[in-house]
Design an enzyme around this catalytic site. Structure first.
Site, PDB file in Angstrom:
ATOM      1  N   ALA A   1       5.409   3.931  -1.643  1.00 59.78           N
ATOM      2  CA  ALA A   1       5.635   5.289  -2.115  1.00 59.78           C
ATOM      3  C   ALA A   1       4.535   5.668  -3.098  1.00 59.78           C
ATOM      4  O   ALA A   1       4.288   4.948  -4.058  1.00 59.78           O
ATOM      5  CB  ALA A   1       6.992   5.387  -2.804  1.00 59.78           C
ATOM      6  N   ASP A   2       3.874   6.801  -2.841  1.00 60.45           N
ATOM      7  CA  ASP A   2       2.927   7.242  -3.875  1.00 60.45           C
ATOM      8  C   ASP A   2       3.678   8.128  -4.867  1.00 60.45           C
ATOM      9  O   ASP A   2       4.885   8.314  -4.752  1.00 60.45           O
ATOM     10  CB  ASP A   2       1.716   7.962  -3.243  1.00 60.45           C
ATOM     11  CG  ASP A   2       2.115   9.237  -2.525  1.00 60.45           C
ATOM     12  OD1 ASP A   2       1.279   9.745  -1.763  1.00 60.45           O
ATOM     13  OD2 ASP A   2       3.245   9.728  -2.709  1.00 60.45           O
ATOM     14  N   SER A   3       2.960   8.668  -5.847  1.00 55.74           N
ATOM     15  CA  SER A   3       3.669   9.372  -6.922  1.00 55.74           C
ATOM     16  C   SER A   3       4.437  10.579  -6.403  1.00 55.74           C
ATOM     17  O   SER A   3       5.527  10.892  -6.893  1.00 55.74           O
ATOM     18  CB  SER A   3       2.695   9.780  -8.022  1.00 55.74           C
ATOM     19  OG  SER A   3       1.565  10.405  -7.455  1.00 55.74           O
TER      20      SER A   3
END
Lengths: 89, 132
Positions: free
Chosen positions: A42-44
């Site tokens: 998961a990215d930000s």
């Protein structure tokens, strides 16, 4: 009252479910309380999206500073439990 | 017929990439929090779920994720905010919202899971975007 870092098991499971759906993880992927969002890809932006999904599912509002603190599934569950109990108080 | 325009004051430019990043997340949260209103206004309950709308908003934000100039990011945020305001104040119509955010390249997003089994992985990626 010291910091509450562990969420209830039921909350953790619900969070895991939402996270798996959000990130479209394969069926066999294990997501536990200790899983960090970055470790499952998961990215930000994904993290923010997951937090918004949790807001909707649990009918709470997470403020900016608390949202920054969330790194693992357990953090999210603990925060949810806190907000839900504050709401019902 | 008065459009209740939200304040369109342009905030000063972001000082750094970090601040621009914060603004992006704030915008995204604001958009997500308006999703229930939007679904109510345009009667989208049977067509799409809030989660799908969230992911189509995230998809659009992600298309620009490689940009590093804070001024460009501010400009994109301004356009995004304008779009969000237009949708929330019902300046758009249902077919605009459905066409732009609910239907992807291949038809209703939730119905296209099993159609393209014959085509190869390469082709699937090719049809969705230029970059893979």
């Amino acid at each position: 009252m010291g910091p509450v870092r562990h969420g209830k098991q039921e909350t953790i499971e619900k969070v895991c479910e939402i996270v798996k759906n959000q990130l479209a993880l394969a069926e066999g992927t294990t997501v536990t309380g200790e899983t960090k969002f970055v470790d499952i890809g998961a990215d930000s932006l994904d993290t923010v999206e997951i937090v918004m999904g949790l807001e909707e599912a649990f009918n709470i509002t997470v403020d900016e500073s608390s949202a920054q603190e969330i790194q693992t599934v357990d953090d999210a569950a603990a925060l949810i439990d806190k907000l839900v109990s504050e709401k019902d108080a | 017929m008065a459009f209740t325009m939200r304040a369109v004051k342009v905030p000063p430019n972001s000082a750094s990439l970090e601040e621009a990043r914060h603004r992006v997340f704030d915008f995204f949260k604001q958009a997500c929090r308006s999703i229930p209103t939007v679904m109510e206004i345009y009667n989208l309950e049977d067509v799409v779920t809030p989660a799908q709308l969230r992911s189509s908003i995230a998809k659009q934000i992600r298309q620009n994720q490689s940009i590093t100039n804070p001024k460009v990011i501010d400009m994109l945020l301004f356009k995004g905010t304008e779009e969000l305001n237009n949708i929330v104040e019902h300046a758009k119509q249902r077919h605009h919202v459905i066409g732009q955010y609910v239907i992807g390249e291949q038809g209703l997003l939730q119905e296209t899971g099993s159609k393209d089994q014959a085509s190869s992985e390469f082709l699937k990626k090719f049809y969705t975007s230029n970059y893979f």
